[in-house]
Design an enzyme around this catalytic site. Structure first.
Site, PDB file in Angstrom:
ATOM      1  N   ASN A 245      -8.799   2.019   9.280  1.00 31.89           N
ATOM      2  CA  ASN A 245      -8.128   1.335  11.047  1.00 31.89           C
ATOM      3  C   ASN A 245      -8.684   2.556  11.935  1.00 31.89           C
ATOM      4  O   ASN A 245      -9.299   1.575  12.617  1.00 31.89           O
ATOM      5  CB  ASN A 245      -6.844   1.677  10.234  1.00 31.89           C
ATOM      6  CG  ASN A 245      -6.442   1.615  11.650  1.00 31.89           C
ATOM      7  OD1 ASN A 245      -6.213   1.325  12.330  1.00 31.89           O
ATOM      8  ND2 ASN A 245      -5.079   1.404  11.370  1.00 31.89           N
TER       9      ASN A 245
ATOM     10  N   ALA B  64      -9.191   5.479   4.110  1.00 31.96           N
ATOM     11  CA  ALA B  64      -9.404   6.686   4.998  1.00 31.96           C
ATOM     12  C   ALA B  64     -10.242   8.067   5.041  1.00 31.96           C
ATOM     13  O   ALA B  64     -10.924   7.393   3.508  1.00 31.96           O
ATOM     14  CB  ALA B  64      -8.042   7.422   4.286  1.00 31.96           C
TER      15      ALA B  64
ATOM     16  N   LYS C  32       0.836  -1.281   0.194  1.00 31.52           N
ATOM     17  CA  LYS C  32       0.120   0.356  -0.156  1.00 31.52           C
ATOM     18  C   LYS C  32       1.227   1.201   0.283  1.00 31.52           C
ATOM     19  O   LYS C  32       1.529   1.864   0.653  1.00 31.52           O
ATOM     20  CB  LYS C  32      -0.585   0.209   1.266  1.00 31.52           C
ATOM     21  CG  LYS C  32      -1.806   1.276   1.740  1.00 31.52           C
ATOM     22  CD  LYS C  32      -2.623   1.549   2.636  1.00 31.52           C
ATOM     23  CE  LYS C  32      -2.924   2.911   3.251  1.00 31.52           C
ATOM     24  NZ  LYS C  32      -3.652   3.685   3.999  1.00 31.52           N
TER      25      LYS C  32
END
Lengths: 84, 288
Positions: free
Chosen positions: B232, B210, B114
């Site tokens: 995350n 994100a 990534k």
């Protein structure tokens, strides 16, 4: 009386000669002749998943036992941590 | 009468170059309060790909607990990131180190990365120039590059053209919880990369990466047509990360199926769901 200094001057290079490298951003003294495998074993006895970079180039795992550190080498030993 | 859902709509796997993701939710492993919570949250999210970062080994505290003691490398494909890099050079170095680490533990993640090259510490927005440069270099080096980008449609095209196996536009800045801040831009990216008449390829994978704060952010991304979502903080910093991981998983499925079910159009006026005929109401209906 003068035997000692003379003896010292002809003595072979001892294996305890030290050289300074940079390890993970900090100065680090190692014994001359230290290999990268030695370095990992001594500084990170529990290292499992890691990679070694010398002077910004990855050194493959199979070469760690042969490659000796040189004075001034900049060495990074990295692992995986949590991230996104 | 009771019926049990037989769940006849499983999600097909997502293919990215040689990788097959059973779950379209890719989950990060950072910022959890402890490794046990992370483990349970990853399980609840249903993910099979997790992202990790590459960092210096701690030379002291060698007995300390390590992420890898809590990640089943048989179960998860590790996607190493280049987080924290602000130059193409550093990102390429970190990608190569990540590959070497994963090679040493024989995880399939050794083949991909990534890629993120950041431009600024405060916003963590990607540096487009550095990202493009690093992408080219890593593709040349044989990596499958999943490329974090801003939501700029033209940048997405440039990264695809540079060989990125997937472009991953940010919904909003990393960890901001602002969701998909500009849905129109995500739509444009999806059109340019996935619609044949716009020069795209329907199977080209686009993952929104994100900014996710809440499950509806994921649903929206999937309803727009994203192939998957990477997050995350939205899970790790929720008060109940395990339950939130479960909710995120459901949200992704909802959005995926919602998009493919042909939603009704938006109308100004109402449309009654119950028939008028046979109504016993005697009053004059206003508006008749």
């Amino acid at each position: 009386m003068y035997a000692r200094p003379i003896a010292r001057s002809i003595a072979p290079v001892t294996p305890t000669e030290e050289l300074t490298i940079e390890l993970n951003g900090r100065p680090h003294a190692v014994v001359a002749g230290t290999t990268l495998a030695d370095l990992v074993a001594r500084t990170l006895p529990n290292a499992r998943a890691f990679a070694v970079e010398v002077n910004r180039r990855v050194v493959p795992r199979r070469e760690l036992a042969e490659r000796r550190v040189a004075p001034g080498d900049s060495i990074e030993i990295v692992t995986l941590v949590g991230g996104g | 009468m009771t019926t049990t859902s037989t769940h006849p709509f499983p999600l097909p796997p997502l293919r990215i170059a040689g990788f097959e993701l059973k779950s379209r939710l890719v989950t990060g492993t950072g910022k959890y309060r402890d490794y046990e919570t992370m483990q349970r949250a990853l399980d609840a999210s249903g993910c099979d790909v997790v992202t990790v970062a590459v960092r210096r080994e701690r030379l002291v505290d060698a007995a300390g607990r390590s992420l890898l003691d809590f990640l089943d490398l048989e179960r998860y494909t590790i996607l190493p990131n280049t987080a924290g890099c602000f130059s193409a050079d550093d990102a390429v170095r970190v990608a190569r180190l990540g590959r070497e680490i994963l090679d040493s533990v024989d995880n399939p993640g050794k083949g991909w990365v990534k890629l993120e090259v950041l431009g600024d510490r405060k916003t963590l927005l990607p540096d487009p120039v550095g990202t493009l440069e690093a992408c080219r270099e890593l593709v040349k080096d044989g990596f499958t590059v999943l490329c974090y980008s801003s939501d700029d449609p033209i940048m997405a095209v440039r990264l695809r053209d540079a060989g990125a196996a997937s472009v991953m536009p940010a919904g909003s800045p990393i960890g901001s919880g602002r969701g998909v801040a500009n849905p129109a831009n995500i739509q444009l990216i999806l059109e340019l990369l996935k619609v044949a008449s716009s020069g795209g390829e329907p199977s080209y994978p686009v993952i929104v990466d994100a900014g996710v704060g809440t499950p509806s952010d994921i649903t929206l991304a999937m309803e727009l047509g994203a192939d998957g979502v990477l997050l995350n903080t939205g899970i790790a910093h929720a008060q109940d990360p395990v339950r939130m991981a479960h909710a995120m998983r459901l949200a992704l499925e909802s959005g995926y199926h919602g998009l493919r079910s042909g939603r009704i159009g938006r109308k100004l006026h109402a449309s009654a769901s119950s028939p008028w005929e046979g109504s016993i109401a005697s009053v004059v209906i206003p508006g008749e």
